[in-house]
Scaffold this active site. Structure first.
Site, PDB file in Angstrom:
ATOM      1  CB  THR A 175      -0.876  -0.142   1.207  1.00  0.00           C
ATOM      2  OG1 THR A 175      -1.856  -1.119   1.143  1.00  0.00           O
ATOM      3  CG2 THR A 175      -1.603   1.383   1.254  1.00  0.00           C
ATOM      4  NE  ARG A 203      -9.091  -7.332   1.675  1.00  0.00           N
ATOM      5  CZ  ARG A 203      -8.111  -6.503   1.838  1.00  0.00           C
ATOM      6  NH1 ARG A 203      -7.673  -5.797   0.982  1.00  0.00           N
ATOM      7  NH2 ARG A 203      -7.818  -6.538   3.301  1.00  0.00           N
ATOM      8  CB  VAL A 204     -14.071  -3.566  -0.136  1.00  0.00           C
ATOM      9  CG1 VAL A 204     -13.563  -1.939   0.070  1.00  0.00           C
ATOM     10  CG2 VAL A 204     -14.620  -3.848  -1.499  1.00  0.00           C
ATOM     11  CG  ASP A 206      -7.081  -0.402   5.349  1.00  0.00           C
ATOM     12  OD1 ASP A 206      -6.808  -1.085   4.378  1.00  0.00           O
ATOM     13  OD2 ASP A 206      -6.153   0.239   5.854  1.00  0.00           O
ATOM     14  CB  THR A 226       0.103   0.598   5.006  1.00  0.00           C
ATOM     15  OG1 THR A 226       0.610  -0.604   4.535  1.00  0.00           O
ATOM     16  CG2 THR A 226       1.042   1.213   6.024  1.00  0.00           C
ATOM     17  N   GLY A 227      -1.510  -1.819   6.378  1.00  0.00           N
ATOM     18  CA  GLY A 227      -1.286  -3.033   7.012  1.00  0.00           C
ATOM     19  C   GLY A 227      -2.802  -3.815   6.983  1.00  0.00           C
ATOM     20  N   GLY A 229      -5.924  -4.619   6.433  1.00  0.00           N
ATOM     21  CA  GLY A 229      -7.115  -3.923   6.034  1.00  0.00           C
ATOM     22  C   GLY A 229      -8.227  -4.007   7.128  1.00  0.00           C
TER      23      GLY A 229
HETATM   24  N1  ASP Z   1      -4.231  -2.128   4.069  1.00  0.00           N
HETATM   25  C1  ASP Z   1      -4.134  -2.876   2.676  1.00  0.00           C
HETATM   26  C2  ASP Z   1      -5.527  -3.657   2.673  1.00  0.00           C
HETATM   27  O1  ASP Z   1      -5.792  -4.366   3.506  1.00  0.00           O
HETATM   28  C3  ASP Z   1      -2.924  -3.653   2.529  1.00  0.00           C
HETATM   29  C4  ASP Z   1      -1.707  -3.006   3.004  1.00  0.00           C
HETATM   30  O2  ASP Z   1      -1.748  -1.835   3.393  1.00  0.00           O
HETATM   31  O3  ASP Z   1      -0.581  -3.815   3.200  1.00  0.00           O
HETATM   32  O4  ASP Z   1      -6.113  -3.737   1.546  1.00  0.00           O
END
Ligand code: ASP
Length: 305
Positions: A175, A203-204, A206, A226-227, A229
Site C-alpha cells: 500500500t 474484497r474491499v 481499508d 497501511t497493514g 485492512g
Molecule cells: N491495508 C491494505 C489492505 O488491506 C494492505 C496493506 O496496506 O498492506 O488492502
C-alpha cells in the site's frame, strides 16, 4: 508487537510524509533490493515536494507522490500491485482534503493511476466511493487508461502461484500513501493499494474507505494507513486518530500511538500509519517490523524500509 512513533518537527511552511506500506520488503521475499525501495520512495517524495515547495495544494502534492509510487512496480499499488485470486489486479484508492471532501474507488481495473480516478470521483461526481468503475467512465473523465497487462508483473504472478500452491492466505504487504500540509495550511491525504495477494475477488480493504484508510480535516490532521485492512476497517483507525485529537485534545503523536495500540493491538494486527497535523508536525507510527516511508529532515530526504 511494540508500537513505535517517529515524531518529525515541521521545518518548512509545508509538510509531506509518504509511505510505501508496512510489512513490505520482508514479506515480499528477496527478489527486490532494499535499494529499489529507497530510490522509489525518494523519487515519489521529490514529485510531491516539488509541488508543495512551489506553493501547490496539499491535494496536488499527495496525488503526485502517490502516482509516482503507483507507477513504480516495486510497490503494492498501480503497476506491480498484488493480484486477486483469479490473477487480476483489483485496485483500491482514496483521497480526502481537509475541507471534508473525499473520493474513492475499489476494484478499479482501468485507470492507470487509481489515485487519479479517486480524485476525479471527488471532483466530478455526486458520490464518494465507486466500485468497479467502468472503463467508459475513465475515458469520459480523461484519465490515463491501462489494460491488465500494465498492472500485472511476473513477480506478482509467481507470488500468487506460490501462495495458491501452498494454500496460504495472502500476506498483506504494501500500500502506498501520502499526507501533506500546504503553504496555505490546508491538509490532504491519499492512499492506494492492490490489497492483499490472493484476496477474494471483490474484497474491499481499508484503503478506499474514508475514515479507515484515509482521513483529513483542516485544523486537525490528515492520515493514511497501511497493514491488515480488516483491522483498520473495524477500528476505523484513520478517523480514530482525528477523534482523539479533536474531541480528546490529545497531541498528534499520542493520538497516533493510541489509535494503533488500541485498535490494532486488540486485534493482534500488523500495520502502520502516517499523519500530519495542522501545524505541519508529522508522525510515522508502526505496529509492524517494517514500514517504508520518506520525509524531509533538514536538507536530507529520509527514507526508511
Ligand atoms: N491495508 C491494505 C489492505 O488491506 C494492505 C496493506 O496496506 O498492506 O488492502
Amino acid at each position: 508487537m511494540t508500537v513505535r512513533v517517529t515524531d518529525i518537527a515541521a521545518a518548512r511552511p509545508w509538510s509531506l510524509v509518504i509511505h510505501g506500506g508496512a510489512g513490505g520488503p520482508q514479506t515480499d521475499g528477496a527478489a527486490r533490493t532494499l535499494r529499489a525501495y529507497h530510490e522509489g520512495l525518494r523519487a515519489a517524495y521529490e514529485a510531491g515536494e516539488a509541488i508543495l515547495a512551489d506553493g501547490g495544494s496539499a491535494l496536488d502534492g499527495v496525488c503526485a507522490a502517490v502516482r509516482a509510487l503507483e507507477d513504480d512496480p516495486v510497490f503494492n499499488a498501480g503497476r506491480g500491485a498484488v493480484l486477486a485470486a483469479d490473477g487480476r489486479a483489483e485496485l483500491d484508492a482514496s483521497v480526502m482534503t481537509g475541507d471534508g471532501r473525499a473520493g474513492a474507488v475499489t476494484v478499479s481495473r482501468w485507470a492507470r493511476n487509481p489515485v487519479d480516478l479517486a480524485r476525479a470521483v471527488r471532483a466530478n461526481s455526486a458520490h464518494v466511493l465507486l466500485a468497479d468503475p467502468p472503463r467508459e467512465l475513465v475515458t469520459e473523465w480523461g484519465i490515463a487508461e491501462a489494460d491488465q497487462d500494465w498492472f500485472v508483473t511476473d513477480f506478482r504472478v509467481d507470488q500468487l502461484r506460490t501462495l495458491q500452491a501452498q494454500g496460504a492466505p495472502g500476506p498483506r504487504h504494501g500500500t502506498v500513501g501520502a499526507v501533506a500540509r500546504d503553504v496555505g495550511g490546508a491538509l490532504a491525504a491519499a492512499t492506494s493499494t492492490g490489497g492483499m495477494s490472493n484476496k477474494a475477488n471483490g474484497r474491499v480493504g481499508d484503503t478506499p474507505v474514508v475514515g479507515a484508510g484515509t482521513y483529513a480535516r483542516d485544523g486537525v490532521v490528515a492520515v493514511s494507513t497501511t497493514g491488515e485492512g480488516e483491522a483498520f476497517l473495524e477500528g476505523v483507525v484513520a478517523h480514530d486518530v482525528y477523534a482523539r485529537m479533536a474531541y480528546g485534545g490529545v497531541s498528534l503523536p499520542a493520538a497516533g500511538e493510541q489509535a494503533i495500540s488500541t485498535e490494532l493491538g486488540s486485534r493482534n494486527a500488523m500495520g502502520a500509519l502516517i499523519a500530519v497535523g495542522a501545524e505541519g508536525r508529522m508522525i510515522v507510527v508502526t505496529r509492524s517490523e517494517t514500514m517504508l516511508a520518506a520525509w524531509r529532515d533538514g536538507d536530507e530526504i529520509m527514507t526508511r524500509t
